[in-house]
Design a protein around this motif. Structure first.
Motif, PDB file in Angstrom:
ATOM      1  N   LEU A  34       0.747  -1.058  -0.030  1.00  0.00           N
ATOM      2  CA  LEU A  34       0.099  -0.088  -0.276  1.00  0.00           C
ATOM      3  C   LEU A  34       0.816   1.299   0.123  1.00  0.00           C
ATOM      4  CD1 LEU A  34      -2.685   1.539   0.140  1.00  0.00           C
ATOM      5  CD2 LEU A  34      -2.513   0.881   2.620  1.00  0.00           C
ATOM      6  N   LEU A  35       2.037   1.274   0.783  1.00  0.00           N
ATOM      7  CA  LEU A  35       2.900   2.651   0.801  1.00  0.00           C
ATOM      8  C   LEU A  35       3.375   2.914  -0.505  1.00  0.00           C
ATOM      9  CD1 LEU A  35       4.084   2.135   4.623  1.00  0.00           C
ATOM     10  CD2 LEU A  35       2.309   3.766   3.537  1.00  0.00           C
ATOM     11  N   ARG A  36       3.855   1.551  -1.196  1.00  0.00           N
ATOM     12  CA  ARG A  36       4.635   1.719  -2.355  1.00  0.00           C
ATOM     13  C   ARG A  36       3.722   2.330  -3.436  1.00  0.00           C
ATOM     14  NH1 ARG A  36       7.844  -3.851  -3.000  1.00  0.00           N
ATOM     15  NH2 ARG A  36       9.557  -3.545  -1.507  1.00  0.00           N
ATOM     16  N   LEU A  37       2.376   1.867  -3.302  1.00  0.00           N
ATOM     17  CA  LEU A  37       1.326   2.309  -4.360  1.00  0.00           C
ATOM     18  C   LEU A  37       1.410   3.861  -4.101  1.00  0.00           C
ATOM     19  CD1 LEU A  37      -0.614   1.943  -6.221  1.00  0.00           C
ATOM     20  CD2 LEU A  37      -2.282   1.200  -4.734  1.00  0.00           C
ATOM     21  N   VAL A  38       1.202   4.184  -2.875  1.00  0.00           N
ATOM     22  CA  VAL A  38       0.969   5.694  -2.573  1.00  0.00           C
ATOM     23  C   VAL A  38       2.094   6.452  -3.016  1.00  0.00           C
ATOM     24  CG1 VAL A  38       0.869   7.313  -0.426  1.00  0.00           C
ATOM     25  CG2 VAL A  38      -0.639   5.275  -0.602  1.00  0.00           C
ATOM     26  N   ARG A  39       3.287   5.848  -2.853  1.00  0.00           N
ATOM     27  CA  ARG A  39       4.737   6.840  -3.052  1.00  0.00           C
ATOM     28  C   ARG A  39       5.067   6.815  -4.531  1.00  0.00           C
ATOM     29  NH1 ARG A  39       9.385   3.997  -2.716  1.00  0.00           N
ATOM     30  NH2 ARG A  39      10.938   5.126  -3.351  1.00  0.00           N
ATOM     31  N   CYS A  40       4.654   5.546  -5.470  1.00  0.00           N
ATOM     32  CA  CYS A  40       5.094   5.414  -6.869  1.00  0.00           C
ATOM     33  C   CYS A  40       3.869   5.362  -7.553  1.00  0.00           C
ATOM     34  CB  CYS A  40       5.854   4.074  -7.016  1.00  0.00           C
ATOM     35  SG  CYS A  40       7.240   3.740  -5.869  1.00  0.00           S
ATOM     36  N   GLY A  41       2.671   4.960  -7.062  1.00  0.00           N
ATOM     37  CA  GLY A  41       1.600   4.840  -8.125  1.00  0.00           C
ATOM     38  C   GLY A  41       1.555   3.816  -8.998  1.00  0.00           C
ATOM     39  N   ASP A  42       2.363   2.911  -8.758  1.00  0.00           N
ATOM     40  CA  ASP A  42       2.381   1.702  -9.645  1.00  0.00           C
ATOM     41  C   ASP A  42       1.385   0.606  -9.021  1.00  0.00           C
ATOM     42  OD1 ASP A  42       3.429  -0.415 -11.181  1.00  0.00           O
ATOM     43  OD2 ASP A  42       5.097  -0.925 -10.552  1.00  0.00           O
ATOM     44  N   LEU A  43       0.524   0.373 -10.036  1.00  0.00           N
ATOM     45  CA  LEU A  43      -0.599  -0.519  -9.890  1.00  0.00           C
ATOM     46  C   LEU A  43      -0.229  -1.907 -10.157  1.00  0.00           C
ATOM     47  CD1 LEU A  43      -3.844   1.178 -11.136  1.00  0.00           C
ATOM     48  CD2 LEU A  43      -2.981   0.959  -8.837  1.00  0.00           C
ATOM     49  N   GLY A  44       0.783  -2.053 -10.895  1.00  0.00           N
ATOM     50  CA  GLY A  44       1.428  -3.387 -11.295  1.00  0.00           C
ATOM     51  C   GLY A  44       1.952  -4.350 -10.208  1.00  0.00           C
ATOM     52  N   MET A  45       2.125  -3.605  -8.976  1.00  0.00           N
ATOM     53  CA  MET A  45       2.625  -4.263  -7.796  1.00  0.00           C
ATOM     54  C   MET A  45       1.543  -4.898  -7.006  1.00  0.00           C
ATOM     55  SD  MET A  45       4.023  -1.512  -5.492  1.00  0.00           S
ATOM     56  CE  MET A  45       2.900  -0.246  -4.815  1.00  0.00           C
ATOM     57  N   LEU A  46       0.279  -4.489  -7.588  1.00  0.00           N
ATOM     58  CA  LEU A  46      -0.752  -5.245  -6.815  1.00  0.00           C
ATOM     59  C   LEU A  46      -1.152  -6.366  -7.418  1.00  0.00           C
ATOM     60  CD1 LEU A  46      -2.888  -1.993  -6.121  1.00  0.00           C
ATOM     61  CD2 LEU A  46      -1.643  -3.111  -4.475  1.00  0.00           C
ATOM     62  N   SER A  47      -1.013  -6.794  -8.809  1.00  0.00           N
ATOM     63  CA  SER A  47      -1.439  -7.799  -9.530  1.00  0.00           C
ATOM     64  C   SER A  47      -0.884  -7.388 -10.856  1.00  0.00           C
ATOM     65  CB  SER A  47      -2.887  -7.666  -9.638  1.00  0.00           C
ATOM     66  OG  SER A  47      -3.442  -8.878 -10.472  1.00  0.00           O
ATOM     67  N   THR A  48      -0.440  -8.718 -11.582  1.00  0.00           N
ATOM     68  CA  THR A  48       0.168  -8.723 -12.646  1.00  0.00           C
ATOM     69  C   THR A  48      -0.688  -8.168 -13.776  1.00  0.00           C
ATOM     70  OG1 THR A  48      -0.371 -11.099 -13.177  1.00  0.00           O
ATOM     71  CG2 THR A  48       1.739 -10.545 -12.190  1.00  0.00           C
ATOM     72  N   GLU A  49      -2.149  -8.475 -13.647  1.00  0.00           N
ATOM     73  CA  GLU A  49      -3.198  -7.636 -14.467  1.00  0.00           C
ATOM     74  C   GLU A  49      -2.663  -6.071 -14.734  1.00  0.00           C
ATOM     75  OE1 GLU A  49      -4.370  -9.783 -12.226  1.00  0.00           O
ATOM     76  OE2 GLU A  49      -4.490 -11.719 -13.242  1.00  0.00           O
ATOM     77  N   TRP A  50      -2.319  -5.495 -13.615  1.00  0.00           N
ATOM     78  CA  TRP A  50      -2.053  -4.113 -13.861  1.00  0.00           C
ATOM     79  C   TRP A  50      -0.737  -3.681 -13.993  1.00  0.00           C
ATOM     80  CZ3 TRP A  50      -6.208  -0.593 -13.595  1.00  0.00           C
ATOM     81  CH2 TRP A  50      -7.566  -1.171 -13.041  1.00  0.00           C
ATOM     82  N   THR A  51       0.117  -4.616 -14.718  1.00  0.00           N
ATOM     83  CA  THR A  51       1.419  -4.250 -15.005  1.00  0.00           C
ATOM     84  C   THR A  51       1.344  -2.979 -16.079  1.00  0.00           C
ATOM     85  OG1 THR A  51       2.373  -6.463 -14.593  1.00  0.00           O
ATOM     86  CG2 THR A  51       3.392  -5.014 -16.159  1.00  0.00           C
ATOM     87  N   GLY A  52       2.248  -2.029 -15.676  1.00  0.00           N
ATOM     88  CA  GLY A  52       2.317  -0.746 -16.611  1.00  0.00           C
ATOM     89  C   GLY A  52       1.187   0.437 -16.337  1.00  0.00           C
ATOM     90  N   TRP A  53       0.335  -0.029 -15.670  1.00  0.00           N
ATOM     91  CA  TRP A  53      -0.824   1.092 -15.240  1.00  0.00           C
ATOM     92  C   TRP A  53      -0.154   1.801 -13.868  1.00  0.00           C
ATOM     93  CZ3 TRP A  53      -5.844   1.882 -17.209  1.00  0.00           C
ATOM     94  CH2 TRP A  53      -5.951   1.018 -18.218  1.00  0.00           C
ATOM     95  N   THR A  54      -0.611   3.094 -13.726  1.00  0.00           N
ATOM     96  CA  THR A  54      -0.017   3.963 -12.791  1.00  0.00           C
ATOM     97  C   THR A  54      -1.191   4.776 -12.466  1.00  0.00           C
ATOM     98  OG1 THR A  54       0.903   5.735 -14.161  1.00  0.00           O
ATOM     99  CG2 THR A  54       2.378   3.916 -13.317  1.00  0.00           C
ATOM    100  N   VAL A  55      -1.226   5.400 -11.333  1.00  0.00           N
ATOM    101  CA  VAL A  55      -2.219   6.292 -10.644  1.00  0.00           C
ATOM    102  C   VAL A  55      -1.407   7.453  -9.936  1.00  0.00           C
ATOM    103  CG1 VAL A  55      -2.529   4.837  -8.431  1.00  0.00           C
ATOM    104  CG2 VAL A  55      -4.447   6.491  -9.624  1.00  0.00           C
TER     105      VAL A  55
END
Length: 95
Positions: A34-55
């Motif tokens: 969660l903290l990596r998502l907040v810091r980097c916005g990389d959704l790919g770390m949540l699931s491989t289906e989201w690889t390349g998506w950022t927020v």
């Protein structure tokens, strides 16, 4: 992010965050992600289906370069809801 802000964001006490920082307790993997998502916005770390998506504050960014803003997502949700309601009404009529 300060210790206090981190604790408030995660819904834990500042002491818990301090214990994680000092190594007294292990940081749960879900917190790390969660903290990596907040810091980097990389959704790919949540699931491989989201690889390349950022927020980020501008919106959701697709790997192909398209940015979906909040209003785009709201319209998509409304379209999906209308389709669901149509399908339910159709199924009731055809029974």
């Amino acid at each position: 992010m300060s210790r206090k802000a981190c604790a408030e964001f995660l819904g834990v006490s500042p002491a818990t965050v301090r214990h994680w920082e000092t190594g007294r307790h292990r940081v749960p993997w879900s917190v790390v992600r969660l903290l990596r998502l907040v810091r980097c916005g990389d959704l790919g770390m949540l699931s491989t289906e989201w690889t390349g998506w950022t927020v980020n504050r501008l919106g959701l960014h697709a790997p192909a370069g398209r940015t979906y803003r909040e209003r785009d997502m709201r319209l998509w949700w409304q379209t999906c809801e209308q389709a669901r309601l149509f399908r339910e009404a159709y199924d009731r009529r055809t029974r």
